[in-house]
Design a protein around this motif. Sequence first.
Motif, PDB file in Angstrom:
ATOM      1  N   GLY A 148       7.240 -10.954  19.612  1.00  0.00           N
ATOM      2  CA  GLY A 148       7.898  -9.940  18.496  1.00  0.00           C
ATOM      3  C   GLY A 148       9.103  -9.450  19.089  1.00  0.00           C
ATOM      4  O   GLY A 148       9.675  -8.639  18.337  1.00  0.00           O
ATOM      5  N   LYS A 178       4.848  -3.991  12.021  1.00  0.00           N
ATOM      6  CA  LYS A 178       4.587  -5.525  11.475  1.00  0.00           C
ATOM      7  C   LYS A 178       3.813  -6.253  12.606  1.00  0.00           C
ATOM      8  O   LYS A 178       3.093  -6.959  12.375  1.00  0.00           O
ATOM      9  CB  LYS A 178       5.867  -5.917  11.138  1.00  0.00           C
ATOM     10  CG  LYS A 178       5.691  -7.363  10.451  1.00  0.00           C
ATOM     11  CD  LYS A 178       6.926  -8.081   9.947  1.00  0.00           C
ATOM     12  CE  LYS A 178       6.758  -9.206   9.469  1.00  0.00           C
ATOM     13  NZ  LYS A 178       8.136  -9.968   8.830  1.00  0.00           N
ATOM     14  N   ILE A 179       4.306  -5.978  13.880  1.00  0.00           N
ATOM     15  CA  ILE A 179       3.681  -6.808  15.176  1.00  0.00           C
ATOM     16  C   ILE A 179       2.286  -6.123  15.348  1.00  0.00           C
ATOM     17  O   ILE A 179       1.495  -7.007  15.557  1.00  0.00           O
ATOM     18  CB  ILE A 179       4.616  -6.561  16.251  1.00  0.00           C
ATOM     19  CG1 ILE A 179       5.639  -7.118  15.946  1.00  0.00           C
ATOM     20  CG2 ILE A 179       3.829  -7.083  17.432  1.00  0.00           C
ATOM     21  CD1 ILE A 179       6.927  -6.937  17.019  1.00  0.00           C
ATOM     22  N   GLN A 237       9.732  -2.486  12.324  1.00  0.00           N
ATOM     23  CA  GLN A 237       9.265  -3.811  12.925  1.00  0.00           C
ATOM     24  C   GLN A 237       8.067  -4.043  13.972  1.00  0.00           C
ATOM     25  O   GLN A 237       7.442  -4.859  13.851  1.00  0.00           O
ATOM     26  CB  GLN A 237      10.556  -4.230  13.883  1.00  0.00           C
ATOM     27  CG  GLN A 237      10.589  -5.613  14.652  1.00  0.00           C
ATOM     28  CD  GLN A 237      11.567  -5.714  15.683  1.00  0.00           C
ATOM     29  OE1 GLN A 237      12.523  -4.746  15.658  1.00  0.00           O
ATOM     30  NE2 GLN A 237      11.655  -6.723  16.473  1.00  0.00           N
ATOM     31  N   GLN A 238       8.023  -2.786  14.616  1.00  0.00           N
ATOM     32  CA  GLN A 238       6.700  -2.563  15.592  1.00  0.00           C
ATOM     33  C   GLN A 238       5.639  -2.489  14.810  1.00  0.00           C
ATOM     34  O   GLN A 238       4.679  -3.166  15.212  1.00  0.00           O
ATOM     35  CB  GLN A 238       7.184  -1.408  16.427  1.00  0.00           C
ATOM     36  CG  GLN A 238       8.550  -1.673  17.454  1.00  0.00           C
ATOM     37  CD  GLN A 238       8.850  -0.144  18.277  1.00  0.00           C
ATOM     38  OE1 GLN A 238       8.171  -0.033  19.189  1.00  0.00           O
ATOM     39  NE2 GLN A 238       9.698   0.301  17.716  1.00  0.00           N
ATOM     40  N   PRO A 269      14.142   1.055  10.519  1.00  0.00           N
ATOM     41  CA  PRO A 269      13.727  -0.275  10.690  1.00  0.00           C
ATOM     42  C   PRO A 269      13.312  -0.419  12.206  1.00  0.00           C
ATOM     43  O   PRO A 269      12.243  -1.613  12.284  1.00  0.00           O
ATOM     44  CB  PRO A 269      15.077  -1.022  10.973  1.00  0.00           C
ATOM     45  CG  PRO A 269      15.953   0.119  10.121  1.00  0.00           C
ATOM     46  CD  PRO A 269      15.406   1.280  10.622  1.00  0.00           C
ATOM     47  N   SER A 270      13.163   0.030  13.295  1.00  0.00           N
ATOM     48  CA  SER A 270      12.646  -0.078  14.367  1.00  0.00           C
ATOM     49  C   SER A 270      11.069   0.238  14.395  1.00  0.00           C
ATOM     50  O   SER A 270      10.299  -0.715  15.178  1.00  0.00           O
ATOM     51  CB  SER A 270      13.287   0.708  15.723  1.00  0.00           C
ATOM     52  OG  SER A 270      12.554   0.736  16.943  1.00  0.00           O
ATOM     53  N   SER A 295      18.020  -7.333  18.843  1.00  0.00           N
ATOM     54  CA  SER A 295      19.095  -6.585  17.952  1.00  0.00           C
ATOM     55  C   SER A 295      20.231  -5.909  18.690  1.00  0.00           C
ATOM     56  O   SER A 295      19.613  -5.214  19.816  1.00  0.00           O
ATOM     57  CB  SER A 295      18.162  -5.405  17.119  1.00  0.00           C
ATOM     58  OG  SER A 295      17.614  -4.309  17.684  1.00  0.00           O
TER      59      SER A 295
END
Length: 549
Positions: free
Chosen positions: A314, A170-171, A167-168, A163-164, A318
């Motif tokens: 972003g 996606k940015i 997320q990165q 997930p980390s 978490s």
Amino acid sequence: METLSLLIIRTVCAMAVVAALSTLFRLYNSTWKSSERLRKRLNMQGIGGPPPSLLYGNVPEMQRIQTRAALDDKASACSRQRGGGEFVAHDYTSTLFPYFEQWRKEYGPVYTYSTGARQHLYINQPELVKELNQCFTLLGKPSYLTKRLAPMLGNGILRSNGPSWAQQRKIVAPEFFMDKVKGMVGLMGESAQQLLRSWDERIEAAAAEGGKAAADIRVDEDLREFSADVISRACFGSSYSKGKEIFSKLRSLQMIISKQSFLFGHNFFGFLPAKKSREVNNLEKEIESLIWKVIEERERECSDKDLMQMIMEGAVYSDQGLDKDLFRRQFIVDNCKNIYFAGHEATAVAASWCLMLLALHPEWQQRVREEVRRVFGGGNILDPESLTQLKTVTMVIQEALRLYPPAAFVSREALEDTKVGNIIVPKNVCIWTLIPTLHRDPDIWWPDANKFKPERFVDGVSKACKYPQAYIPFGLGPRLCLGRNFAMVQLKVVLSLIVSRYSFCLSPKYQHCPAYRMIVEPKHGVHLLIQKIQAGPGSLVTNIPSATL
């Protein structure tokens, strides 16, 4: 009393022996038995490999092969290039990674080997490489490798998994889509102009001092500055001069880390001496402090959105056991470190190899020069749409990336039992694909695989070789290099400007010696003899005014 004391001593000694035996047993289980179980699972599927030694696996053999290769191939691998008259051997894998090449010849394109506590699977079969694309949710970056790169990359996009990483990505990914990259062409040209002015001054100085028409210039360091300036301005709203200290310290950190034997992956290898370890820690802190200073300046400026702004926004907290502000700071700094390093180092090295190959092949310099003049005439060389018409330039870049891909490996770790083709890869096994071996396999690229032949890409990658999935200069799958569009456009811009303005050949100082320092780079730099081209009727104007940028 003496009897009681003796009993206590004996009891303590017995406990110490039990503790030592227990530790040895755990060490045996962690370094040998677990690796042995994984190896047996692979062996049962018909996958062989070199027999490992107790505890250390194949590490001693890897070191012996490396030492022998260094002694045997020193003269040929690091031959001095004199004025283009001496052959440059483009196949460097047998020198840099001789154990992989020796085992490939003995066991085929798929084999297993051990580095003590870790079992590895070497895959250089095109169909299986293609299958790796389909397993992205179950494969991640090897944990032991990323741990050793932590001072350099933190937990940014190049190191993270799951997930980390998602997320990165996606940015970062949208900032390198082609429509965004086209908008950066102008500033790429502005950065290139600084490079060209510097070379003009050195050529003029050489002429003034000794009446020489050409200057002897080490171009790889200049290309690093150019590429660093581009990434700074495009992604962080600052110039290279502002981030010069960051890049310098990142380079120092890269050089120290690359001296570790992290490819061997053994618990007892790769650790730095105390002095070097302190140096790494100090550099890491200094880099983070410098990056945070740039971030604070950007926050005060409240300027237009760029990649840094997107990363700042972003940084969604978490719960990872960190203070919220500390998490945000670390998230931003880590991603900036990744982009500062990956965004300029690989592109600069790729440009250096391109110029080395063009210096060896002046006929391709001329073909590039003619194409640039034909496409742009005397007009704006930096028209983003016209860059797509540079077919010859693209072919040269693609062939340079085939022979000298900056990234030497695709490395993955099975996060769960994973099926790759007809192979079940057990959890915790690390997978390695050696990119330059794939790129030079005569069964894929035909017998001239070791020759510089850009024309092989005249009809694109799909027609250049028998298995297009075997061409992976930017990696493969969802973890394909996010900056590949950015890198290709930047290479087209700088090569077009340089070749249209100068002619060049290899300097007598040039020593051909590829080295692996996290990426494959010229160990002694790329020295060229460069002279300006006299613009003739109908030729491209070499002194491009800044207004056209």
